[in-house]
Motif scaffolding. Structure first.
Motif, PDB file in Angstrom:
ATOM      1  N   SER A 165     -29.128 -64.344 -38.963  1.00 43.06           N
ATOM      2  CA  SER A 165     -30.422 -64.954 -38.674  1.00 43.06           C
ATOM      3  C   SER A 165     -30.987 -65.518 -39.978  1.00 43.06           C
ATOM      4  N   ASP A 166     -32.049 -66.293 -39.870  1.00 41.13           N
ATOM      5  CA  ASP A 166     -32.688 -66.834 -41.067  1.00 41.13           C
ATOM      6  C   ASP A 166     -33.114 -65.701 -42.012  1.00 41.13           C
ATOM      7  N   ASP A 167     -33.674 -64.636 -41.464  1.00 37.99           N
ATOM      8  CA  ASP A 167     -34.088 -63.505 -42.307  1.00 37.99           C
ATOM      9  C   ASP A 167     -32.896 -62.886 -43.030  1.00 37.99           C
ATOM     10  N   GLU A 168     -31.787 -62.710 -42.318  1.00 38.12           N
ATOM     11  CA  GLU A 168     -30.583 -62.130 -42.931  1.00 38.12           C
ATOM     12  C   GLU A 168     -30.011 -63.054 -44.006  1.00 38.12           C
TER      13      GLU A 168
ATOM     14  N   SER B 287     -34.122 -73.519 -42.454  1.00 34.60           N
ATOM     15  CA  SER B 287     -33.678 -72.761 -41.299  1.00 34.60           C
ATOM     16  C   SER B 287     -32.260 -73.196 -40.921  1.00 34.60           C
TER      17      SER B 287
END
Length: 181
Positions: free
Chosen positions: A93-96, A113
């Motif tokens: 994901s973007d956070d990861e 993103s």
């Protein structure tokens, strides 16, 4: 005479690329999910690169960060676009992705993103980067992770480099610094 004048007018429009998009016409999402207008980069040279966290070329993040640290600022920046188009090498994901880049490479250049850089779901910015009919300069195909596109201070595509070309290749550095190749 009117036909001749119209002919000249349309020839001038074709010559200057009337209606031609520029890099600055796009708004993308940054890795935090906020709108990022590429027009905010007017006057800067920009290196655009599609990235992946689980690729043999992933260590290029280190050289990209060093390049950004040395030359980034008023006249140059790098923008990373994570993409999962090649063998699932960017599954996070973007956070990861953001956490991976920060923890492993100290990435401080703007990361966007995750998008698609090829295929039927190709992001509009990559359609522009890869299609002469949109960028007015050249056609290309994203061959793998870490392909590099050079955008000049006027928002026009200048060139691209293969994924295996290192970010600190003399041709790229000379372009950034304005030295002849």
């Amino acid at each position: 005479m009117k036909k001749f004048t119209l002919l000249i007018f349309f020839a001038m429009i074709a010559t200057i690329g009337f209606g031609q998009e520029s890099f600055y016409d796009f708004t993308v999402k940054n890795i935090e999910g906020q709108d990022f207008s590429l027009s905010s980069l007017k006057g800067k040279k920009v290196l655009v690169v599609n990235t992946a966290s689980k690729c043999g070329l992933t260590p290029q993040y280190e050289a990209l960060q060093a390049l950004y640290k040395q030359y980034g600022g008023l006249n140059f920046t790098i923008i990373g676009f994570p993409a999962n188009n090649f063998l699932g090498q960017e599954p996070g994901s973007d956070d990861e992705i953001q956490e991976f880049c920060q923890r492993n490479y100290g990435v401080s250049f703007p990361m966007m993103s995750k998008i698609s850089v090829k295929g039927s779901d190709m992001a509009p910015i990559y359609q522009w980067l890869t299609q002469k009919s949109k960028n007015g300069v050249m056609d290309s195909e994203v061959g793998w992770n870490f392909q590099k596109y050079l955008i000049d201070e006027n928002g026009q595509l200048v060139d691209f480099f293969s994924p295996k070309t290192k970010p600190d290749d003399p041709k790229i550095v000379n372009w950034i610094t304005g030295k002849a190749n």
